[in-house]
Design an enzyme around this catalytic site. Structure first.
Site, short mmCIF file in Angstrom:
data_model
loop_
_atom_site.label_atom_id
_atom_site.label_comp_id
_atom_site.label_asym_id
_atom_site.label_seq_id
_atom_site.Cartn_x
_atom_site.Cartn_y
_atom_site.Cartn_z
N ILE A 1 -8.10 -4.61 4.58
CA ILE A 1 -7.01 -3.90 4.32
C ILE A 1 -7.41 -3.17 3.09
CG2 ILE A 1 -4.86 -4.77 5.45
CD1 ILE A 1 -4.26 -6.12 2.85
N ALA A 2 -8.52 -3.85 2.42
CA ALA A 2 -8.87 -2.90 1.15
C ALA A 2 -10.42 -3.49 0.77
CB ALA A 2 -7.99 -3.20 0.11
N GLY B 1 -13.24 -3.30 -2.75
CA GLY B 1 -13.41 -2.72 -3.97
C GLY B 1 -14.87 -3.20 -4.58
N GLY B 2 -14.89 -2.80 -5.76
CA GLY B 2 -16.32 -3.16 -6.26
C GLY B 2 -16.60 -4.56 -6.48
N MET B 3 -15.55 -5.64 -6.39
CA MET B 3 -15.56 -7.00 -6.93
C MET B 3 -15.12 -7.70 -5.59
SD MET B 3 -14.13 -9.27 -9.98
CE MET B 3 -12.53 -9.56 -9.23
N ALA B 4 -14.19 -7.47 -4.81
CA ALA B 4 -13.88 -8.05 -3.67
C ALA B 4 -13.22 -7.16 -2.57
CB ALA B 4 -12.71 -8.99 -4.22
N VAL C 1 -10.09 -7.12 0.39
CA VAL C 1 -8.59 -7.75 0.75
C VAL C 1 -8.45 -7.83 2.24
CG1 VAL C 1 -6.44 -7.76 0.18
CG2 VAL C 1 -8.11 -6.96 -1.57
N LYS D 1 -7.79 -11.98 -1.12
CA LYS D 1 -8.91 -11.33 -1.63
C LYS D 1 -10.09 -12.21 -1.81
CE LYS D 1 -8.12 -8.44 -5.26
NZ LYS D 1 -7.99 -7.97 -6.67
N ASP E 1 -6.40 -3.34 -16.01
CA ASP E 1 -6.89 -2.47 -15.18
C ASP E 1 -5.17 -1.83 -14.48
OD1 ASP E 1 -8.17 -0.91 -13.42
OD2 ASP E 1 -8.59 -2.45 -11.90
#
Length: 658
Positions: free
Chosen positions: A37-38, A40-43, A45, A60, A154
């Site tokens: 569902i998502a 990003g730069g690190m993980a 989800v 995550k 963040d």
């Protein structure tokens, strides 16, 4: 987390993860991974099913390769454990953390809804009152984190989730990604010479750009930028590249929102300026302080205040010059992963002076001397480099949990000097013992250098203040000043506490509570109204006693003769029975004196006709009877009542005739 909405940055969201080897995998024998569902730069989800508790969660998972970095993975785990301790209704809960082969993961609450970014796109610029209402639960979550020793690092609209409860129709606001937060300890105080700054450049506090140091005020700055966006629909600093935006955060103030949206009150501009002051000493110390300031501004807005010079003055930061001359280290701003990777400059190494090659030595002795000198030079350079890069450093000893004296002695034994930072609360470390050090235990520090030590104040607790007699607003301010939360208000009648003032609190005044515990208030509605009873025909003394017991005033205004109401009883009352009265009202009574009495004249020895006429003229009834031994003479022998007695008008007089 939130399907199709929330991301670990600004990267891809809402992807189904087609071809993703993680989809369908069972992590730790418990979490069945579903659609991504998502990302990003690190993980990434994923929506997942907790097979043990039969519930849907968000998982995550760190990207492949990051988990191979032991230090990075360890930090990920530490932050997850810290975030899991944070329980607050406005925080996305972290349920679990674990590893499964090459996968390092977090299991979190799944929030289905939209983000604050969606609200900004659709509704910004919005009225200040609504903007503050949206920001308030965010600050409440951050305040709880700051009290627990966590900073978010963040804060941005993408990390604020808004879900609607289908049963009640109410919205719930939750702050996500506390899993990326770091405990406020030496770990967070990395300088720009070796740390990793987590944060999105549009919301990055100036000190994070300059030296990488973060505390609760960095979250306050980011919250101030979010408020600016809600008010204006735009970000305060724009640039063609992330590094240009970061530069503006350091060198340019956030402009007043009223420049873009005329009509915003000056005290709202001042609130934004205070939260986003480039000099962090001018910002609120943490989110709890900013939340209190937001409450003050919300109250002014609610009362329709257009201009409040005192409030504006209180909120406006002092005119200070941010240290633009601070040496800024080179930073590599990587978007959209929201990381600032800081790279230390290489240590200075003395350059060797170029010289003209010497002429060929005439004798072998000179060659040997040159060789020896060269070896010594190389050795000296090596020793110098070793000393500069490593030899002059020592490891910070572990003094966590020690008393002040023990920690000072331990640092002295290591050749280091202790510097005592501001004490902080701790739920786990007893008062007077060490919570944290900067640098952290095991970190490198120059021989003879200084280690900042923070001692515990013990558990953070506050006594419920005495609120009786305050207005509701004053009581709420008093609770906020005591770091306690306002709960609910109920109203109750009171004969002693004026209307609108606090009768009592729950818990009672003096009760010791954890910070942010809700305290309920009981507010007076004033004296309870009294319905006036009917006292006509009843003793006036009873009426006066009843009125006094009810806090009312009674008085006898007049007395009258009455043939029907007994003496001392009420003939009439004002106001009449059934009237609703309040404490202090007055009731007046007309009281009976009984029937009017007149003196009976003596008519003995008078003829019966004359005696009867005399008595009837006075209003008496006359009855005649023959006296014992009646002779027929027609004269009054005796009378009852006798002459001289006082009897009511209309009474019957009996005459005995001889």
């Amino acid at each position: 987390m939130q399907p199709g909405r929330q991301s670990d940055g600004h990267a891809q969201v809402g992807t189904d993860g087609a071809g993703d080897p993680m989809v369908g995998r069972l992590l730790d024998g418990r979490y069945r991974i579903g659609a991504r569902i998502a990302r990003g730069g690190m993980a990434s989800v994923y929506e997942a099913t907790d097979m043990r508790l039969d519930r849907t969660v968000a998982v995550k998972v760190m990207h492949a390769g990051l988990g191979d970095d032991d230090e990075f993975a360890a930090r990920f785990v530490r932050e997850a454990r810290a975030a899991a301790r944070l329980s607050h209704p406005n925080v996305v809960a972290v349920f679990d953390q674990g590893t499964d082969g090459d996968a390092v993961f977090l299991a979190m609450e799944l929030v289905d809804g939209h983000t604050l970014r969606d609200v900004i796109r659709k509704e910004a610029p919005m009225p200040p009152a609504k903007a503050l209402a949206l920001l308030e639960p965010v600050l409440s979550a951050l305040a709880a984190a700051h009290r627990a020793g966590l900073i978010h690092r963040d804060v941005k609209p993408e990390n604020v989730l808004i879900a609607t409860d289908p049963s009640s129709g109410t919205s719930r606001i939750k702050v996500a990604d506390f899993g990326l937060a770091r405990a406020v300890s030496a770990e967070t105080q990395h300088t720009a010479t070796g740390g990793v700054l987590i944060g999105t450049v549009s919301y990055l506090a100036p000190e994070l750009v300059v030296d990488g140091r973060a505390d609760a005020r960095a979250d306050v700055y980011a919250a101030g930028v979010v408020l600016y966006e809600l008010l204006t629909g735009a970000k305060p600093h724009e640039g063609e590249s992330p590094i240009q935006v970061a530069y503006k955060h350091v060198h340019e103030d956030v402009p007043p929102p009223s420049l873009l949206v005329p009509g915003i009150p000056a005290y709202v501009d001042a609130l934004v300026a205070r939260a986003t002051a480039r000099d962090r000493s001018q910002r609120p110390a943490d989110a709890a302080v900013l939340l209190h300031q937001v409450h003050r501004v919300s109250q002014a807005l609610g009362e329709g205040v257009v201009d409040d010079p005192d409030l504006t003055s209180d909120l406006t930061p002092l005119v200070t010059q941010f240290r633009d001359d601070t040496t800024e280290v080179p930073v590599e701003v990587v978007e959209p992963t929201t990381f600032l990777q800081t790279t230390p400059p290489p240590p200075p190494v003395p350059a060797q002076k170029r010289t003209t090659p010497p002429p060929r030595p005439r004798r072998r002795r000179r060659g040997l001397l040159a060789t020896i000198l060269a070896v010594l030079l190389v050795a000296g350079l090596g020793v110098g480099a070793w000393w500069f890069l490593d030899g002059r450093y020592t490891s910070t000893p572990g003094v966590l949990g020690m008393t002040k004296a023990a920690a000072e002695a331990e640092l002295a034994d290591a050749g280091l000097e202790a510097e005592w930072g501001d004490r902080a609360y701790s739920e786990t470390v007893p008062a007077g013992r060490v919570i944290s050090t900067d640098p952290e235990p095991g970190a490198q520090v120059v021989d003879g250098g200084t280690v900042t030590v923070v001692l515990s104040l013990g558990k953070e607790r506050y006594d419920v203040p005495r609120l009786r007699g305050m207005t509701e607003d004053e009581a709420q301010d008093a609770l906020a000043d005591t770091n306690l939360a306002f709960g609910t208000t109920t109203e109750s009648w009171s004969d002693v506490v004026p209307k609108g003032e606090v009768i009592t609190s729950d818990p009672k005044a003096g009760t010791t509570l954890k910070p942010d515990t809700a305290v309920d208030l009981v507010i007076s509605k004033g004296p309870k109204p009294v319905k006036l009873k009917d006292w006509v025909g009843k003793p006036v003394d009873n009426a006066l006693a009843w009125l006094e017991a009810k806090g009312l005033t009674g008085k006898v205004s007049d007395e009258e003769y009455s043939d029907t109401v007994p003496e001392g009883s009420v003939i009439s009352m004002d106001p009449p029975a059934g009237t609703t009265l309040t404490r202090g009202d007055e009731v007046s009574f007309v009281v009976s004196q009984g029937p009017e009495l007149i003196e009976v004249p003596s008519v003995r020895a008078q003829g019966v006709e004359a005696a009867t006429e005399t008595l009837q003229d006075l209003g008496f009834e006359v009855v005649t009877e023959e006296a014992p031994g009646y002779l027929g003479l027609g004269f009054v022998f005796s009378q009852s009542p006798g002459g001289g007695e006082r009897v009511p008008i209309g009474s019957t007089i009996t005459l005995s005739i001889i």
